[in-house]
Design a protein around this motif. Structure first.
Motif, PDB file in Angstrom:
ATOM      1  N   GLY A 137       0.834  -1.195   0.000  1.00  0.00           N
ATOM      2  CA  GLY A 137       0.000   0.000   0.000  1.00  0.00           C
ATOM      3  C   GLY A 137       0.864   1.237   0.000  1.00  0.00           C
ATOM      4  N   ASP A 186      -9.130  10.803  -0.625  1.00  0.00           N
ATOM      5  CA  ASP A 186      -8.315   9.629  -0.269  1.00  0.00           C
ATOM      6  C   ASP A 186      -9.109   8.344  -0.491  1.00  0.00           C
ATOM      7  N   THR A 207      -9.642   7.299  -4.062  1.00  0.00           N
ATOM      8  CA  THR A 207      -8.370   6.815  -4.618  1.00  0.00           C
ATOM      9  C   THR A 207      -8.079   5.399  -4.113  1.00  0.00           C
ATOM     10  N   TYR A 208      -8.276   5.169  -2.832  1.00  0.00           N
ATOM     11  CA  TYR A 208      -8.049   3.820  -2.286  1.00  0.00           C
ATOM     12  C   TYR A 208      -8.961   2.802  -2.974  1.00  0.00           C
ATOM     13  N   ARG A 209     -10.217   3.177  -3.135  1.00  0.00           N
ATOM     14  CA  ARG A 209     -11.191   2.258  -3.760  1.00  0.00           C
ATOM     15  C   ARG A 209     -10.738   1.853  -5.164  1.00  0.00           C
ATOM     16  N   ASP A 258      -7.431  -0.261  -5.054  1.00  0.00           N
ATOM     17  CA  ASP A 258      -7.740  -1.633  -4.631  1.00  0.00           C
ATOM     18  C   ASP A 258      -8.332  -2.429  -5.793  1.00  0.00           C
ATOM     19  N   TRP A 315      -3.681   1.510   3.727  1.00  0.00           N
ATOM     20  CA  TRP A 315      -3.499   2.936   3.457  1.00  0.00           C
ATOM     21  C   TRP A 315      -3.327   3.709   4.764  1.00  0.00           C
ATOM     22  N   PHE A 364      -8.279   0.416   5.548  1.00  0.00           N
ATOM     23  CA  PHE A 364      -8.318  -0.717   4.621  1.00  0.00           C
ATOM     24  C   PHE A 364      -9.741  -1.234   4.496  1.00  0.00           C
ATOM     25  N   TYR A 391     -14.563   0.391   4.022  1.00  0.00           N
ATOM     26  CA  TYR A 391     -13.309   0.877   4.589  1.00  0.00           C
ATOM     27  C   TYR A 391     -13.473   1.120   6.078  1.00  0.00           C
TER      28      TYR A 391
END
Lengths: 96, 130
Positions: free
Chosen positions: B45, B62, B65-67, B70, B79, B91, B103
């Protein structure tokens, strides 16, 4: 004299359009679409074609409905024997 | 300045990134994506700073972007968000106390498989007086 384009040429821009391989980063794979797309097409169009390609299934990527609307389009000119490519990949921005 | 550090599945730093960063934002970057993709098999990550004192929490930018990261990498990445006085892990997981998944924000030492030895360096590069 004007000549009407057929439907495919209207989508693809005609014979003179610079075409590229469409690549989608998904599920740890770079799935390559069998259909070429115009290299300089608007980002929104490329994203939509990528969603349609994933929906139909790409090598290494299960066919699925995906929302790629926040993904980025990256244009990669031909290099080292590779053709022009457009990659649809996730953004990396953070903040605010 | 906000700084990103990419780490592997043990927590070890792979790459530091601050290209075009400001005090509240690190813009999208082909370079950062390329490093992550080249290391995707060992990617754990990336952490980023909120370069101020106070609670560390992910922003809505954020989380989107994480979604998408992933989804693109096809695995659960971790993250961390780190301020000068706080640090958390973010996470995707099944919710512990209710049906569904999404999340979650967890204590920084919640995932035992990771050992993060770069936190002071990350804060220092972000402007903290350490």
């Amino acid at each position: 004299m004007a000549e009407a384009l057929n439907a495919a040429d209207q989508v693809l821009g005609g014979d003179d359009e610079q075409m590229a391989v469409l690549i989608v980063a998904l599920e740890g794979e770079l799935g390559e679409s069998p259909d070429l797309v115009p290299y300089n097409a608007p980002e929104g169009d490329i994203i939509r074609w990528a969603e349609e390609a994933v929906s139909a299934g790409l090598p290494g990527i299960d066919a699925q409905d995906v929302d790629l609307s926040a993904f980025k389009v990256r244009r990669l000119p031909a290099k080292n024997g590779l053709p022009d490519r457009v990659m649809v990949r996730p953004k990396t921005e953070v903040g605010y | 300045m906000e700084i990103i550090v990419v780490f592997d599945t043990t927590g070890k730093a792979i790459y530091w990134h601050d290209k075009d960063a400001s005090s509240g934002y690190v813009p999208d970057s082909d370079d950062l994506f390329d490093v992550m993709w080249e290391n995707k098999d060992r990617l754990g990550g990336f952490a980023h700073t909120h370069p101020w004192d106070g609670e560390a929490r992910p922003s809505s930018i954020d989380l989107t972007t994480y979604r998408d990261l992933d989804k693109a990498f096809g695995k659960r990445l971790v993250w961390p968000v780190i301020s000068f006085t706080d640090a958390v892990l973010v996470f995707w997981t099944k919710f512990p106390d209710e049906p569904g998944e999404g999340y979650v924000i967890a204590d920084f030492d919640y995932l035992e498989e990771f050992e993060f030895d770069w936190v002071d360096e990350l804060r220092r590069r972000s402007g903290a007086q350490i």
